[in-house]
Design a protein around this motif. Structure first.
Motif, PDB file in Angstrom:
ATOM      1  N   SER A  31       0.824  -1.209   0.000  1.00 17.29           N
ATOM      2  CA  SER A  31       0.000   0.000   0.000  1.00 17.29           C
ATOM      3  C   SER A  31       0.859   1.261   0.000  1.00 17.29           C
TER       4      SER A  31
ATOM      5  N   LYS B 157      -9.935  -0.546   5.501  1.00 15.67           N
ATOM      6  CA  LYS B 157      -8.777  -0.052   4.769  1.00 15.67           C
ATOM      7  C   LYS B 157      -7.556   0.033   5.665  1.00 15.67           C
TER       8      LYS B 157
ATOM      9  N   ASP C  90      -6.898   6.662   8.111  1.00 13.22           N
ATOM     10  CA  ASP C  90      -6.644   7.579   6.994  1.00 13.22           C
ATOM     11  C   ASP C  90      -5.218   8.124   7.094  1.00 13.22           C
TER      12      ASP C  90
ATOM     13  N   ASP D 247      -2.382  11.855  -3.343  1.00 14.23           N
ATOM     14  CA  ASP D 247      -3.297  10.795  -2.908  1.00 14.23           C
ATOM     15  C   ASP D 247      -4.416  10.593  -3.922  1.00 14.23           C
ATOM     16  N   GLY D 248      -4.868  11.672  -4.540  1.00 16.68           N
ATOM     17  CA  GLY D 248      -5.903  11.562  -5.556  1.00 16.68           C
ATOM     18  C   GLY D 248      -5.433  10.805  -6.783  1.00 16.68           C
TER      19      GLY D 248
ATOM     20  N   ASP E 159      -5.677   7.249  -5.760  1.00 10.73           N
ATOM     21  CA  ASP E 159      -7.066   6.774  -5.734  1.00 10.73           C
ATOM     22  C   ASP E 159      -7.525   6.371  -7.135  1.00 10.73           C
TER      23      ASP E 159
ATOM     24  N   LEU F 100      -8.210   2.439  -8.607  1.00 14.02           N
ATOM     25  CA  LEU F 100      -9.468   2.042  -9.243  1.00 14.02           C
ATOM     26  C   LEU F 100      -9.207   1.320 -10.570  1.00 14.02           C
TER      27      LEU F 100
ATOM     28  N   GLN G 258     -10.162   7.385 -15.371  1.00 18.66           N
ATOM     29  CA  GLN G 258      -9.297   7.375 -14.192  1.00 18.66           C
ATOM     30  C   GLN G 258      -7.845   7.684 -14.553  1.00 18.66           C
TER      31      GLN G 258
ATOM     32  N   THR H 174       3.731   8.037  -4.286  1.00 17.68           N
ATOM     33  CA  THR H 174       2.781   7.879  -5.387  1.00 17.68           C
ATOM     34  C   THR H 174       3.458   7.366  -6.644  1.00 17.68           C
TER      35      THR H 174
END
Length: 203
Positions: free
Chosen positions: A9, A48, A62, A98-99, A102, A106, A127, A163
């Motif tokens: 992760s 999560k 989070d 982080d976006g 995400d 997906l 995406q 990331t």
């Protein structure tokens, strides 16, 4: 403290890097949230990772919440400015990083969990468009500076490096280095730090 998470992760890696940079002691408890026997909802009702179990037994969830809390525990390696525009900028860059994750996650779930005949190319393209737009923005904001706030590393740099590191891990065919050489330079520089060397993702 106990950090519940996985070695794959990127959100868990961000927390682990912060804990290393802050020189905080903790126990790392591995958890596979996709396994039938997962116990993650005992600590995070959302199922999560990461989840941080504190000394009093209470749990924090989070990654953005966790790292902000961790930065207050010791003045060593301060990663988030205290007040004002610089603080907001760092948190904004973290949110964009982080976006990007995400959106990319997906895409990975679409390709790995959904049967091929049910997969949506338009959904995947949408995406990946977010991934491209996010990286473009992060690259533009970094410019030719060594770090996002000039001459010292902050949470923004850690978030961005986690990331792009995860993109290389899970999407090796996706070339982000060529269009964004400044992000590649930042990633390679941070990858030399012990906090990053010790948290390289692996399945």
């Amino acid at each position: 403290m106990k950090l519940i998470g996985s070695t794959t992760s990127p959100f868990v890696r961000k927390v682990r890097v912060v804990m290393a940079e802050k020189k905080l002691d903790y126990e790392f408890v591995l958890e596979n949230v996709w396994a039938a026997e997962t116990q993650i909802q005992q600590t995070n009702p959302l199922g999560k990772v990461p989840a941080l179990v504190m000394e009093d037994g209470k749990t924090m969830v989070d990654s953005r919440v966790i790292v902000e809390y961790l930065d207050t525990l010791t003045p060593v390696g301060k990663l988030i400015p205290g007040l004002g525009r610089e603080r907001a900028d760092v948190k904004c860059w973290e949110a964009i990083a982080d976006g990007v994750l995400d959106a990319a996650i997906l895409v990975r779930l679409e390709k790995t969990l959904r049967p091929a005949e049910q997969q949506s190319q338009s959904w995947t393209d949408r995406q990946m468009g977010k991934v491209d737009a996010g990286l473009q923005t992060l690259s533009a904001q970094l410019g030719d500076h060594p770090y996002y706030l000039g001459n010292h590393m902050t949470l923004a740099d850690i978030a961005v490096a986690c990331t792009v590191g995860w993109l290389s891990f899970r999407f090796p065919e996706y070339d982000w280095r060529t269009p964004y050489p400044n992000l590649a330079k930042l990633f390679e520089k941070l990858s030399e730090r012990p906090s990053f060397r010790d948290t390289v993702p692996f399945a």
